[in-house]
Every structure is written in C-alpha cells, then in structure tokens.
Design an enzyme around this catalytic site. Structure first.
Site, PDB file in Angstrom:
ATOM      1  CE  LYS A  80     -11.672 194.728  56.690  1.00 27.92           C
ATOM      2  NZ  LYS A  80     -12.269 193.977  55.594  1.00 27.92           N
ATOM      3  CD  GLU A 128      -1.800 185.064  64.375  1.00 25.95           C
ATOM      4  OE1 GLU A 128      -2.688 185.918  64.614  1.00 25.95           O
ATOM      5  OE2 GLU A 128      -2.042 183.955  63.870  1.00 25.95           O
ATOM      6  N   GLY A 130      -9.090 192.043  53.510  1.00 22.12           N
ATOM      7  CA  GLY A 130      -7.678 191.990  53.903  1.00 22.12           C
ATOM      8  C   GLY A 130      -6.758 191.606  52.751  1.00 22.12           C
ATOM      9  NE  ARG A 131      -9.620 186.456  50.281  1.00 21.97           N
ATOM     10  CZ  ARG A 131     -10.508 186.467  51.274  1.00 21.97           C
ATOM     11  NH1 ARG A 131     -10.124 186.784  52.501  1.00 21.97           N
ATOM     12  NH2 ARG A 131     -11.770 186.153  51.064  1.00 21.97           N
ATOM     13  CD  GLU A 152      -7.946 184.537  54.176  1.00 24.54           C
ATOM     14  OE1 GLU A 152      -7.280 184.017  55.098  1.00 24.54           O
ATOM     15  OE2 GLU A 152      -7.946 185.763  53.962  1.00 24.54           O
ATOM     16  CG  HIS A 177      17.743 173.174  39.497  1.00 25.57           C
ATOM     17  ND1 HIS A 177      18.632 172.346  38.839  1.00 25.57           N
ATOM     18  CD2 HIS A 177      17.580 174.256  38.699  1.00 25.57           C
ATOM     19  CE1 HIS A 177      19.014 172.921  37.711  1.00 25.57           C
ATOM     20  NE2 HIS A 177      18.389 174.070  37.594  1.00 25.57           N
ATOM     21  CE  LYS A 187      -8.243 184.699  62.568  1.00 26.38           C
ATOM     22  NZ  LYS A 187      -8.932 185.899  62.095  1.00 26.38           N
TER      23      LYS A 187
HETATM   24  O1  F6P Z   1      -6.405 184.888  58.318  1.00 23.28           O
HETATM   25  C1  F6P Z   1      -7.572 185.584  58.432  1.00 23.28           C
HETATM   26  C2  F6P Z   1      -7.397 187.049  58.211  1.00 23.28           C
HETATM   27  O2  F6P Z   1      -8.576 187.669  58.602  1.00 23.28           O
HETATM   28  C3  F6P Z   1      -7.052 187.427  56.777  1.00 23.28           C
HETATM   29  O3  F6P Z   1      -8.150 187.468  55.948  1.00 23.28           O
HETATM   30  C4  F6P Z   1      -6.404 188.739  56.969  1.00 23.28           C
HETATM   31  O4  F6P Z   1      -5.684 189.140  55.848  1.00 23.28           O
HETATM   32  C5  F6P Z   1      -5.550 188.460  58.175  1.00 23.28           C
HETATM   33  O5  F6P Z   1      -6.334 187.595  58.971  1.00 23.28           O
HETATM   34  C6  F6P Z   1      -5.114 189.656  58.959  1.00 23.28           C
HETATM   35  O6  F6P Z   1      -6.195 190.372  59.462  1.00 23.28           O
HETATM   36  P1  F6P Z   1      -6.021 191.819  60.061  1.00 23.28           P
HETATM   37  O7  F6P Z   1      -5.536 192.714  58.954  1.00 23.28           O
HETATM   38  O8  F6P Z   1      -7.344 192.224  60.586  1.00 23.28           O
HETATM   39  O9  F6P Z   1      -4.977 191.754  61.154  1.00 23.28           O
END
Ligand code: F6P
Length: 533
Positions: free
Chosen positions: A194, A200, A252-253, A338, A369, A498
């Site tokens: 987003k 990452e 995002g979620r 979250e 199990h 972060k």
């Molecule tokens: O972990 C925090 C967060 O902002 C989530 O809410 C989101 O889904 C994820 O990081 C990834 O964010 P982005 O889509 O901006 O890379």
C-alpha cells in the site's frame, strides 16, 4: 455513545450469575439449537454451545445498541471518516460493491474508479493467464500478503492459471527458497505494498529485480505493482499500465478485495474472483439489513465480547475443519489483533475492559493432535470457533469428508459435555483397575467440559462462500471495535518496533555504536557481531 457502564455492569452481573452453569443444561429447552442459530442464505452460525441464554443475548444486544453499532456501521458504509486517528474513510466494502449504488467520499463517487481498476485487473489477469508466464511471485507483507496467500490455498480447486508464490519475510531464506527453481523469463513479480515503503517488501523487491536481471528475465516487462503510491512505483521503474492503485480508505488488512488480490485473480481467473467479491457483498448486505438478533456479524461479535470481555477468556481459537483454510487463522490473527489490539479509545482515554483477545488456531484435524489437549484439559478456557463444509471437493473421497465432519462435531460436543469423574471411574473399572490406582487413573481422564464453542457451517468452500466468511469476520471485528470504543482501522502499535529496527540497522552492520542502547540489546548485538563470520 455514552460510557456504557450500565450495560457492562449488567453483563458482568450475568457473567457472575452464570459462571458455573452447565451449557449442556441449556439444552433442556428442546428448541435451543434453533433459537441460538442464525442463518444468512445457506450459511449457518450456531452459538448454542455457549453459556449465552436469552437474557444474556438481550444484554449483549443492548450493549451493541448503546455503543452505536448501527450508526457506526452506516457511517462506515457511507464513507464518513471513521478512521479518525488517520482522518480517513473506511471503504473496503466499496471494493466489492459490484452492482451497488454510488459511494461518496468527500462529495465524490468512488465507484467509477473502483470499477475501472477492477476492469483493468481483469484484463491484465486474462493477459497473464494467456501468456507464457508460469509463476507469479507476490512480494508483500501483512495485509499485502496474508489475504491473497490464504485465498490462493482456499480456492485451489479454481486455480487453473500460473502458480502463485508469496514472499513476505525479510529473511533472505524466504525469497531465496522461493526463487530457486523458477524460470526468471517466465515469472511475473508483483510488488504489493500500500505504502511502497515497507522495508521488508522493498528489500525483497530489489532482490527479485536483481535475480531477474541476472537470470535472463526482463524486469521492465515482468514487474507489476499494487499500491496507493504512484510516484514511488514509478521511481521503482514500474510503468503506470502495470500499476494497480487504490485509495487510502482501504486498510492494509482489508485490502484483498481490490488490487492486492491480483495474484489470486490471476490464479483463479476473473470470474471466480468476481464470485469472491459477490460473497463479500452478500455479507455486507446482510450486515446492513439484518436485525441484530439475526445478524451473523453482530452475533459472532457478541459471542466474542461475552467470552473475552465479560468472561475474561484471553484467547480464542479459530479452527477451520477445512485443510484449504489452513492459513485462515493467520489471516484472522492480523485482522483481529491489528484492528482491536489497542489500549485507548477514540477519545484517547483508556479502554475500560480488556481489548482484543489473542487469536490463533490451525486446520482441524491437525490441531487435535497438537494443542487440543490444552483446550480440553488445560486450566484456561479457550473459546473455539469451528468451521465446517457440508461437502468437500473430492467426490471420490467423500468418506474422508465424513470423518472430518464427525471430528469437528465431536470436538465441540466433547468440549461442552466433558467427562465426569464417575464416567472416568467406570471406564477404569472396565479396564480392570480398582482401588487407588483406579482413582488415580480416573482423575487424569476427567474433562471438566462446559467449554464454549461456536460453529460456522456452509455447503462447500467456494469463492462466494470464502468471500462471505472473510467479510463476516471483518464486520465482526468492526462491531467488537465499536463496542470497545476503539479505532479498529489504525495500527500505531507496529510503529515503535519499525523505528527502532531502522536505528539498529547501522549498529548491527557495525557502522554505528550501540551507545545509548540498553545492556541486553548491546550485548546481543555484540554476540551476533562476534559470531557471524
Ligand atoms: O504491519 C503494519 C502494516 O502497516 C500492516 O498494517 C500492513 O498490512 C503491512 O504493514 C504492509 O504494509 P504495506 O502494504 O504498506 O507494505
């Protein structure tokens, strides 16, 4: 919304009053199963195996009414900026509003943009499905990973397009293991972010680009982006025709319904993806129209509130008896934790009850199990949420499915019924034990029972039903958030870690000193530096 003190007090009183009541005793009413079940279409939600009776249900509904659930729901659907710590509307529902009316944000209908992007996604998905691309690698994390990864597995009977892979972890092992064996000339990389700044994702995206360049692929043609950040995607070198954008009013979620679902659409095709959207839309309509005592999202939320905030059970297990929903507990973990893992309310004051519970789980029967021992005999009560389809997809293996169903129903029955000491003694006597040894062995075989569970049942896991399940849980989280008075749509709690990771990176690399860090952190950095070569 008022303080809700009276409503919480009433519920606490009921909680105390019914603490030791046997759930099984409630089935003295032969109509209980019918009265404590709700249905929308062919999806059934059974909450009769809980300690909720008509009085408790009325008190829970009174809480939801007093909290303003209906008003907040309508505000969400109509595009008001209910995410007020970020000053944004919350309109993931617009992404599945396939044939609904206009949805206004700041006086402008967002639907033409939503439907236009969806049409571009469909055209691109068809193009990729018709091309010689064999593999799609979705690079994203959190909401930009969990939804499509979960749904790709859930809808595998529909997956007749390129294979999909999902890379999320910044651990180089994840991308290395994923890319190994792929043909860089026939792989499409989708960078799903987003913000297009997540460390990452951007690290993995750059690694994938270098891999593609080194292995004969063409990043200029084989990269697509899913993001709200037009400028950053352009800076990365992805042309606008392969950028699928969305607006900041999609959290995002909550984003798998739109561009973030592109990998899924490529895998299962636009028609199946549409059916998934229609499932979500059907649940939206149900949520908007049904009375609270018939509304699946509201009732699921209220059982959650009863168990977590009134009875004090700190976690809940999501247990899909559906192997293809194996990633659903992970998905719900982000969705719920979250969203509702907050310590203050909208107005900045502290929440007066516990906030969101720990959500975890695994596909049945595997969990049986592994961790069911604790669910059945541990000292903590863990409310369980079972899911089961009437039939599987493997027609020639229907005997497997019958066993699966029997196991699912047996677990909820066992949790409720338990096994008394007398029953355990009788079992030991049957085995020929007597005296102290009988007594000792019998104690280990007692199940206290009276452990609550709910069951969601549906005819078969198909795209439409998956859409309904995901939207059901989204709205459940929303209702719980409204009752807690919190903003379910921000996530400030992920920021501190972060920030510290960014400041620690040069320390770990050895280009900055650990001065100012606490003793533990400095010592751990020292250990890692001494041991890495
Ligand atoms: O972990 C925090 C967060 O902002 C989530 O809410 C989101 O889904 C994820 O990081 C990834 O964010 P982005 O889509 O901006 O890379």
């Amino acid at each position: 919304m008022g303080s809700l003190n009276a409503e919480w007090d009433a519920l606490r009183r009921l909680g105390n009053e019914h603490r030791d009541r046997k759930i099984l005793s409630l089935f003295g009413d032969p109509e209980r199963a019918r009265k404590f079940t709700a249905q929308t279409g062919d999806m059934l939600f059974d909450y009769s195996k809980t300690n909720i009776d008509a009085g408790v249900r009325d008190a829970l509904i009174a809480l939801a009414v007093a909290a303003g659930v209906a008003e907040k729901r309508d505000a969400m659907f109509s595009g008001e900026a209910i995410n007020d710590t970020e000053g944004r509307a919350v309109l993931h529902t617009a992404l599945r509003n396939l044939d609904g009316g206009p949805v206004m944000v700041d006086g402008k209908d967002v639907m033409p943009g939503v439907l236009g992007t969806l049409e571009r996604m469909r055209a691109y998905a068809r193009q990729v499905r018709d091309s010689d691309i064999t593999d799609v690698v979705n690079i994203g994390i959190g909401g930009s990973d969990l939804g499509p990864a979960m749904a790709y597995q859930a809808l595998s009977p529909w997956a007749d397009g390129p294979r999909c892979h999902f890379v999320s972890n910044v651990d180089g092992a994840h991308i290395a293991d994923t890319l190994r064996g792929l043909d860089a000339r026939r792989t499409l990389v989708i960078v799903a972010s987003k913000t297009f700044t997540t460390i990452e994702t951007m690290t993995n995206a750059r690694t994938a680009r270098a891999w593609m360049e080194d292995h004969g692929g063409n990043p200029g043609a084989q990269f697509a982006a899913l993001s709200t950040a037009d400028q950053l995607t352009a800076d990365f070198g992805i042309p606008a025709e392969r950028v699928f954008g969305f607006e900041d009013w999609v959290g995002g979620r909550y984003s798998m319904w739109g561009p973030i679902g592109l990998s899924l659409m490529i895998a299962v095709g636009p028609e199946a993806f549409d059916a998934f959207l229609r499932g979500g839309q059907a649940m939206d309509r149900h949520f908007q129209a049904a009375e609270f005592h018939e509304s699946l999202p509201v009732l699921l939320a209220l059982t959650g509130v009863w168990h977590a905030q009134v009875c004090g059970h700190a976690s809940r297990a999501v247990l899909p008896y559906d192997q293809r929903l194996a990633r659903l507990p992970d998905y719900f973990q982000q969705l719920e934790m979250e969203s509702n893992g907050k310590r203050v309310r909208m107005d900045g004051t502290e929440v007066v009850v516990d906030s969101g519970p720990v959500v975890w789980g695994a596909a049945g029967t595997n969990g049986q199990h592994a961790f069911y021992q604790l669910i059945h005999q541990g000292t903590r009560v863990i409310p369980c949420e079972f899911m089961i389809a009437a039939q599987g997809h493997e027609d020639d293996l229907s005997h497997h499915h019958q066993l699966l169903v029997a196991n699912c129903l047996a677990q909820s029955e066992a949790l409720m019924r338990g096994r008394s000491i007398d029953e355990a003694r009788a079992k030991m006597a049957q085995k020929g034990l007597s005296g102290d040894e009988l007594e000792r062995q019998a104690q280990h075989r007692v199940f206290e029972g009276n452990r609550p569970s709910v069951t969601l049942a549906y005819p078969q896991l198909d795209p439409f039903t998956l859409g309904r399940i995901v939207a059901l849980y989204e709205h459940r989280v929303f209702v719980e958030g409204v009752i807690l008075g919190i903003n379910s749509f921000d996530q400030w709690g992920v920021e501190l870690g972060k920030e510290l990771a960014t400041s620690l990176q040069p320390v770990v690399e050895g280009t900055a000193s650990a001065e100012g860090k606490d003793g533990s952190t400095a010592a751990l950095v020292g250990f890692i530096q001494r041991n890495r070569d």
